[in-house]
Design an enzyme around this catalytic site. Structure first.
Site, short mmCIF file in Angstrom:
data_model
loop_
_atom_site.label_atom_id
_atom_site.label_comp_id
_atom_site.label_asym_id
_atom_site.label_seq_id
_atom_site.Cartn_x
_atom_site.Cartn_y
_atom_site.Cartn_z
N ASP A 37 0.85 -1.18 0.00
CA ASP A 37 0.00 0.00 0.00
C ASP A 37 0.89 1.23 0.00
OD1 ASP A 37 -2.43 1.31 -0.15
OD2 ASP A 37 -2.74 1.36 2.01
N GLY A 38 0.32 2.32 -0.46
CA GLY A 38 1.02 3.58 -0.45
C GLY A 38 0.02 4.71 -0.56
N GLU A 75 2.34 3.75 -4.28
CA GLU A 75 1.86 2.40 -4.56
C GLU A 75 2.91 1.62 -5.36
OE1 GLU A 75 -0.83 0.94 -3.40
OE2 GLU A 75 -2.32 2.49 -3.01
N ASP A 97 -4.39 -2.67 -3.30
CA ASP A 97 -5.69 -2.01 -3.45
C ASP A 97 -5.62 -0.93 -4.53
OD1 ASP A 97 -4.34 0.07 -2.20
OD2 ASP A 97 -5.54 0.03 -0.37
N HIS A 151 -9.73 -0.56 2.49
CA HIS A 151 -10.58 -0.15 3.62
C HIS A 151 -11.88 -0.95 3.66
CE1 HIS A 151 -7.69 3.06 4.01
NE2 HIS A 151 -7.88 3.35 2.75
N ASP A 161 -1.76 -0.48 5.17
CA ASP A 161 -2.24 0.90 5.18
C ASP A 161 -1.75 1.61 6.44
OD1 ASP A 161 -4.17 3.04 4.14
OD2 ASP A 161 -4.89 2.73 6.19
#
Length: 182
Positions: A37-38, A75, A97, A151, A161
Site C-alpha cells: 500500500d502507499g 503504490e 488495493d 478499507h 495501510d
C-alpha cells in the site's frame, strides 16, 4: 523467506525455470504472499508506502516515506521494494488495493513499451522510471497480481495501510508537513 525473513531458504529448489519447465523431480518454487500500500496526504504531498511479505511462518515488514510524492508513486514504490527484497526467483501473490498498479502492470505496460513509453493520447507515461524499475524487479518472479478493495476489512491490507501511514507520519512529525531545513 530465510532466517533474515527476505527470501526462501537455499534448499527451496526455486530456479529460473517456470513450473512447467521444471523436471518432474524438481520442487516447485515457494510461494511468497505480499501485501502493499502507499499514499499521500495531501495528494500530491508527503507520502508513505509499506509492504508485508509472508513466506510460511516468516514475515517481513518494509516501509518508507518521501517528502514530495503522489499516491500512485507510493503504490509503485511499495511493490518495487517488496519484489526487490526477494533474494531468489519466487512465485509471488501480490495483493494491492491500487487499480493503477494492477492494471498498469497487467494490461497497460505492454502498450506503453510498444509505443515508446507513450500513452494512447501520445503523452509520456507518468512515473516511467518507476514502471521500468517494477518491470526489472518483477522479471525473475512468477507473479499473480491481485486487487483487493481498500478499507474493506482485509486484515493484511489494513495492516499495510497503517504501516504506510506511520511511515508518512514519522517523516512529517504527524503534522502533515515535511520537516524544514534551517
Amino acid at each position: 523467506m530465510g532466517s533474515d525473513g527476505a527470501a526462501p531458504p537455499e534448499e527451496s529448489g526455486a530456479g529460473l525455470t517456470t513450473p512447467a519447465e521444471q523436471p518432474p523431480s524438481a520442487e516447485p518454487r515457494r510461494v511468497v504472499e505480499v501485501w502493499t500500500d502507499g499514499g499521500c496526504k495531501p495528494n500530491p504531498g508527503p507520502g508513505g508506502w509499506a509492504a508485508v511479505l509472508v513466506y510460511g511462518e516468516h514475515e517481513k515488514e518494509l516501509s518508507g516515506a518521501e517528502a514530495e510524492s503522489t499516491n500512485n508513486r507510493m503504490e509503485l514504490t511499495a511493490a518495487i521494494a517488496a519484489l526487490e527484497a526477494l533474494k531468489r526467483p519466487c512465485r509471488v501473490v501480490l495483493h494491492t488495493d491500487s487499480e493503477y498498479l494492477r492494471n498498469g502492470i497487467t494490461r497497460w505496460v505492454k502498450d506503453w513499451m510498444r509505443k515508446g513509453w507513450r500513452t494512447a493520447a501520445r503523452q509520456p507515461v507518468a512515473n516511467q522510471e518507476l514502471w521500468q524499475r517494477l518491470l526489472a524487479a518483477a522479471a525473475p518472479h512468477e507473479i499473480d497480481w491481485r486487487w483487493v478493495r481498500g478499507h474493506a476489512g482485509d486484515p493484511m491490507n489494513e495492516r499495510v495501510d497503517r504501516l504506510a501511514t506511520m511511515a508518512r507520519e514519522r517523516l512529517t512529525g504527524g503534522n502533515g508537513q515535511p520537516p524544514r531545513c534551517r
